[in-house]
Design an enzyme around this catalytic site. Sequence first.
Site, mmCIF file in Angstrom:
data_model
loop_
_atom_site.group_PDB
_atom_site.id
_atom_site.type_symbol
_atom_site.label_atom_id
_atom_site.label_comp_id
_atom_site.label_asym_id
_atom_site.label_seq_id
_atom_site.Cartn_x
_atom_site.Cartn_y
_atom_site.Cartn_z
ATOM 1 N N HIS A 1 2.653 -4.963 0.894
ATOM 2 C CA HIS A 1 2.681 -5.582 1.612
ATOM 3 C C HIS A 1 2.940 -7.099 1.799
ATOM 4 O O HIS A 1 2.125 -8.144 2.350
ATOM 5 C CB HIS A 1 2.463 -5.217 3.124
ATOM 6 C CG HIS A 1 2.765 -5.811 4.504
ATOM 7 N ND1 HIS A 1 2.746 -5.382 5.513
ATOM 8 C CD2 HIS A 1 4.154 -6.401 4.694
ATOM 9 C CE1 HIS A 1 3.910 -5.191 6.637
ATOM 10 N NE2 HIS A 1 4.103 -6.217 5.796
ATOM 11 N N ARG B 1 8.587 -1.077 8.246
ATOM 12 C CA ARG B 1 7.152 -1.148 8.323
ATOM 13 C C ARG B 1 7.307 0.288 7.641
ATOM 14 O O ARG B 1 8.303 1.232 8.390
ATOM 15 C CB ARG B 1 6.706 -1.553 10.768
ATOM 16 C CG ARG B 1 6.680 -2.797 10.498
ATOM 17 C CD ARG B 1 5.096 -2.794 10.344
ATOM 18 N NE ARG B 1 5.372 -4.969 10.919
ATOM 19 C CZ ARG B 1 5.687 -5.946 10.747
ATOM 20 N NH1 ARG B 1 6.395 -5.987 9.353
ATOM 21 N NH2 ARG B 1 5.684 -7.029 11.435
ATOM 22 N N GLU C 1 -1.950 0.479 5.948
ATOM 23 C CA GLU C 1 -2.388 -0.242 5.350
ATOM 24 C C GLU C 1 -3.673 -0.558 5.618
ATOM 25 O O GLU C 1 -4.115 -1.406 7.093
ATOM 26 C CB GLU C 1 -1.484 -1.265 5.618
ATOM 27 C CG GLU C 1 0.030 -0.706 5.414
ATOM 28 C CD GLU C 1 1.279 -2.052 6.151
ATOM 29 O OE1 GLU C 1 0.908 -2.800 6.302
ATOM 30 O OE2 GLU C 1 2.076 -1.839 5.451
#
Length: 335
Positions: free
Chosen positions: A289, A241, A270
Site C-alpha cells: 500500500h 482497495r 493489510e
Amino acid sequence: MTDRPRVYVTRTLPGGDGPGTPLGRLREATDLEVWAGEGPVPAAELRARAAGCDGLLPMLTERIDLPFLAGCPHLRAIANMAVGYDNIDIGACTARGVLVTNTPGVLTDATADLAFTLLLAAARRITEGERAVRDGTWGPWDPNWLLGKPVAGATLGIVGPGRIGAAVARRGGGFDMRVLYHGRHAVADFPGERAASLEALLAQSDYVSMHVPLTPETALMCDAAFFARMRPHAIFVNTTRGGVVDQPALLAALRGGVIGGAALDVTTPEPLPPSDPLLTAPNIVISPHLGSATLETRTQMAHLAVDGLLAALAGQRPAHLVNPEAIDTVIEARR
Ligand code: DGY
C-alpha cells in the site's frame, strides 16, 4: 479550560511539528492531541481520546462507524487523510451532522506512478529476476529465461476513469499503449477510448488497472467471472482497495492460467500475512500500500486534511467535503 476546538490526530503527520507544518497549523488553532505510538492507535484508545473531541483527523486504518460516533457526542468534523473513505460510515456521519473531508488530487501522480511501476514490474518479471539475483539462481544469459510481456502496442484497460485512472491512462499513452476505459459515464477529454462495456474492456485488454473506489457496488467485483473474461496472458493491476477483489478467485485464476499475472498495492487484509496463499501464486507482484508514499505527497495530503478540518470546525464549507448533505443536518438541528 479553553474554547478552542478539541482535535485528535491518529498518527504523527509527515512534515514535522513546527510552525506552518500540518501539525503545527493544528496546534496553533486547536486544543490538539496526537497519537504518537507505534502503528495505528488501538480502537479502545481512539474511542477514549475522541470521546470529548470536536474534530478528528484519522488515517484509512481507523474504522469510524455508528458505535464509534455514538461515543463522540461533540464530534463535528472528520478529515480523513486519504482520498478513499471506505473506513468511514458516511451515512452515519451525515445523519449526525458530522462533516467528512478527504484528500483528492494531491496523490494522483504518486499513485499513478506506483500503478505504472507495478504494471511494468509484472510485465517484465522484475521481482522474480531480483529474487534470482539475490538467491544465486541467476545463471548465464539465456535467450529463453524470464521472458516478459510487451507494453508498447499493448492495450491498457482502465476500470474507473477518475483522476488516478486518467493519470495512469496518460502514462500508458506515453508508453505507446492503446488505452480503453470503462466507467458509468463517458468522460470528456479522457486520454483513451470508452469501451462498449466492462466485458468488452476485459476481452480486449492486455493490462487491466483498477481505479474504482470501494463501495457496496464495487466490493468483490473482480471475481471468478471477471477474471474469466480477461485474456489468458493479461495482467491485473490493483492500486485502489483490496476489497474490490475476490482474492481466492484471483489466486485460482493465477494458478489455473486464467490470467497471466497480477500486481497489487492493496490486499485484504493489510498487512497481508507472510503465510497468505496469495504469496504462493505464480506471476504476482505485491507492494505494501505505497500508492501515495512520497514525503511530498503525504505532506500535501496532511495539509489538505488540516485545511478540511479547520474549515469545518470554523463553520465553513470545506473544499473536499464528502457528505454535503450533512450541512442540512446541522442547519436542521439549529432550528
Ligand atoms: C488513499 O488515499 O485512499 C490511499 O489509499 C492512501 O493514500
